[in-house]
Design a protein around this motif. Structure first.
Motif, short mmCIF file in Angstrom:
data_model
loop_
_atom_site.label_atom_id
_atom_site.label_comp_id
_atom_site.label_asym_id
_atom_site.label_seq_id
_atom_site.Cartn_x
_atom_site.Cartn_y
_atom_site.Cartn_z
N GLN B 149 83.26 -26.84 -111.50
CA GLN B 149 83.70 -25.65 -110.76
C GLN B 149 82.56 -24.65 -110.56
N THR B 150 81.33 -25.06 -110.84
CA THR B 150 80.20 -24.13 -110.71
C THR B 150 80.16 -23.48 -109.33
N HIS B 151 80.33 -24.29 -108.28
CA HIS B 151 80.20 -23.77 -106.92
C HIS B 151 81.33 -22.78 -106.59
N VAL B 152 82.57 -23.14 -106.87
CA VAL B 152 83.67 -22.23 -106.52
C VAL B 152 83.61 -20.95 -107.36
N LEU B 153 83.13 -21.05 -108.60
CA LEU B 153 83.02 -19.84 -109.42
C LEU B 153 81.88 -18.96 -108.92
N ALA B 154 80.81 -19.59 -108.40
CA ALA B 154 79.73 -18.81 -107.80
C ALA B 154 80.25 -18.09 -106.55
N GLN B 155 81.13 -18.78 -105.79
CA GLN B 155 81.72 -18.14 -104.62
C GLN B 155 82.60 -16.96 -105.07
N TYR B 156 83.28 -17.12 -106.20
CA TYR B 156 84.10 -16.03 -106.75
C TYR B 156 83.21 -14.82 -107.06
N GLY B 187 101.42 -10.48 -105.57
CA GLY B 187 101.09 -11.63 -104.72
C GLY B 187 99.61 -11.94 -104.76
N ASP B 188 98.82 -11.05 -105.35
CA ASP B 188 97.38 -11.28 -105.50
C ASP B 188 97.01 -11.47 -106.97
N TYR B 189 97.52 -10.54 -107.81
CA TYR B 189 97.07 -10.54 -109.20
C TYR B 189 97.56 -11.75 -109.98
N GLU B 190 98.61 -12.42 -109.46
CA GLU B 190 99.18 -13.55 -110.20
C GLU B 190 98.29 -14.80 -110.13
N CYS B 191 97.30 -14.79 -109.24
CA CYS B 191 96.43 -15.98 -109.07
C CYS B 191 95.72 -16.31 -110.37
N ILE B 192 95.79 -17.58 -110.77
CA ILE B 192 95.18 -18.01 -112.03
C ILE B 192 93.88 -18.79 -111.81
N LEU B 193 93.40 -18.81 -110.56
CA LEU B 193 92.15 -19.50 -110.23
C LEU B 193 92.15 -20.96 -110.69
N PHE B 195 92.41 -23.31 -108.48
CA PHE B 195 91.73 -23.94 -107.34
C PHE B 195 92.49 -25.11 -106.72
N CYS B 196 93.81 -25.17 -106.94
CA CYS B 196 94.63 -26.16 -106.23
C CYS B 196 94.49 -25.95 -104.72
N CYS B 197 94.52 -24.68 -104.28
CA CYS B 197 94.50 -24.38 -102.84
C CYS B 197 93.15 -24.69 -102.23
N THR B 198 92.07 -24.20 -102.87
CA THR B 198 90.74 -24.42 -102.32
C THR B 198 90.44 -25.92 -102.24
N ASP B 209 80.39 -25.30 -98.39
CA ASP B 209 79.13 -24.69 -98.84
C ASP B 209 79.07 -23.22 -98.46
N ARG B 210 79.70 -22.85 -97.31
CA ARG B 210 79.64 -21.45 -96.89
C ARG B 210 81.02 -20.79 -96.76
N PHE B 211 82.06 -21.57 -96.44
CA PHE B 211 83.41 -21.01 -96.35
C PHE B 211 83.91 -20.74 -97.77
N LEU B 212 84.46 -19.54 -97.99
CA LEU B 212 84.84 -19.16 -99.37
C LEU B 212 86.08 -19.88 -99.87
N GLY B 213 86.95 -20.29 -98.95
CA GLY B 213 88.16 -21.00 -99.38
C GLY B 213 89.28 -20.06 -99.78
N PRO B 214 90.54 -20.56 -99.79
CA PRO B 214 91.71 -19.70 -99.98
C PRO B 214 91.75 -18.94 -101.31
N ALA B 215 91.39 -19.58 -102.42
CA ALA B 215 91.50 -18.89 -103.72
C ALA B 215 90.61 -17.66 -103.75
N ILE B 216 89.38 -17.81 -103.29
CA ILE B 216 88.43 -16.70 -103.37
C ILE B 216 88.78 -15.62 -102.35
#
Lengths: 130, 280
Positions: B149-156, B187-193, B195-198, B209-216
């Motif tokens: 998850q290094t990449h998605v967490l860097a996007q976070y 509807g925002d704070y409940e997200c547990i990251l 990454f099912c959606c992303t 690589d550049r699109f942040l994706g739904p979770a972020i």
């Protein structure tokens, strides 16, 4: 970190289950591409109208062949699908219809509406041709 | 069929996959090979089989699909129970993340029967026979079901998920919010990251690589609507980018798959609207 380069990438489109959400989205794209190709045909038909005579007769004959009719049927459906789903996208851009139930309801409505409109158009068109 | 909640499992078992070959576009190291079938339990009346993605980084071999079978009568109710049972009783090398076992930590997110969900809240009654279990999509696999998850967490990190304010903190108490202001975070704070959606977003597969994706982007929305945050304009400037935000094409696989029933697709549309509205 050298091992990171050798790591396999987990599969995505190869294994992800097709759903109404993703299927309607990819069909929207495909109908868009198909419609751009159809616009070339439309221009060719208009040129044939202007040229008249033999040119028009040739284009007309080709369009009335089974392959021509099949393509026209495809273009009719593509037009109505892209139109209906485009309206769905416009609603989303205004922040309407995002509940999952609405997403599915509007999705199936688009599928049904584009089919009904295609059938109606062809029924009318064929009746006029008779 | 009509889906009313992301919890609902589609009754339509087919089509299982898009018409692309199982290894199409996969790099040589990512190609999946056939694996082994482990022995079935003896004397079981309710057998459940699992086809599980396996990868052992130390073997130097390609990923493979192993088949396990368990006795439903001797197993807990959830998929995570079955995976733990397999690890305990059949194959101790099977590797997966898990922690809370009640859908609040997001560790055991994986691709189950083709869609992403948490193994701890997916009942064995809801899965296919045999069922398929893969790691979250489009991630470098560390081992078996554990994705990097290094990449998605860097996007976070790139969306600065913390309070940005210029005014000094009030003396003697916290930065206060009215109940209405607090409600905007629902509807925002409940997200547990998890990454099912992303991992389930086709746009993120092609342009991750550049699109942040739904979770972020949902997290970005959480800070945009926070009444205490004073960097709303800067945050919108940072997001107004053809790739970071606008690679979202409203496919809505995200909203369909969220195990917490959140609506990332709607939140992204709201960010796009915020950018439009500040122009007028």
């Amino acid at each position: 970190m050298t091992t990171a380069k050798l790591r396999p990438r987990s599969p995505d489109v190869q294994i992800y289950k097709p759903q109404l959400t993703s299927v309607l989205s990819i069909v929207h794209r495909m109908t868009g591409v198909f419609l751009s190709l159809g616009s070339v045909l439309l221009v060719a038909w208009l040129v044939a109208v202007v040229d008249g005579g033999d040119t028009y007769a040739m284009v007309e004959r080709w369009l009335r062949s089974w392959i021509g009719l099949l393509l026209l049927l495809g273009w009719t459906f593509a037009l109505f699908y892209h139109l209906c789903n485009g309206i769905r996208h416009l609603a989303w851009d205004l922040d309407f219809g995002f509940e999952l139930r609405s997403i599915y309801l509007s999705g199936w409505t688009v599928v049904a509406a584009s089919m009904i409109l295609t059938v109606l158009t062809w029924t009318l068109g064929l009746a006029v041709l008779e | 069929m009509l889906i009313k909640s992301s919890k609902q499992v589609s009754r339509w078992r087919t089509p299982k996959r898009f018409p692309v070959s199982r290894n199409s576009g996969a790099s040589p190291a990512s190609r999946i090979e056939p694996g082994v079938s482990w022995p079935e339990p003896e004397g079981a009346t309710r057998v459940q089989r699992f086809k599980v993605y396996r990868h052992d980084p130390e073997s130097g071999k390609n990923p493979r699909i192993d088949t396990y079978a368990i006795d439903r009568d001797k197993c807990g109710p959830m998929l995570l129970d079955a995976l733990i049972k397999i690890k305990n009783e059949i194959d101790p090398t099977l590797t997966f993340r898990r922690s809370c076992r009640e859908g609040v930590c997001g560790s055991c997110a994986m691709n189950i029967d083709g869609t992403n969900w948490l193994a701890c809240i997916r009942s064995l009654d809801e899965i296919s026979e045999p069922s398929t279990v893969y790691p979250l999509n489009n991630m470098d696999v560390i081992k078996d079901l554990v994705g990097d998850q290094t990449h998605v967490l860097a996007q976070y990190q790139s969306i600065t998920p913390w309070l940005r304010s210029k005014t000094p903190a009030p003396a003697g108490h916290e930065r206060l919010q009215s109940p209405e202001e607090r409600k905007r975070l629902d509807g925002d704070y409940e997200c547990i990251l998890c990454f099912c959606c992303t991992a389930g977003c086709p746009s993120h597969w092609w342009n991750g690589d550049r699109f942040l994706g739904p979770a972020i982007l949902l997290q970005a929305h959480r800070w945009l609507v926070d009444s205490r945050d004073e960097a709303t304009g800067e945050r919108l400037d940072e997001l107004e980018d053809p790739f970071k935000l606008y690679r979202c094409h409203t496919i809505l696989n995200c909203t369909r798959t969220c195990p917490k029933g959140l609506n990332p697709g709607k939140k992204i549309a709201e960010i796009k609207l915020m950018i439009q509205q500040r122009r007028s």
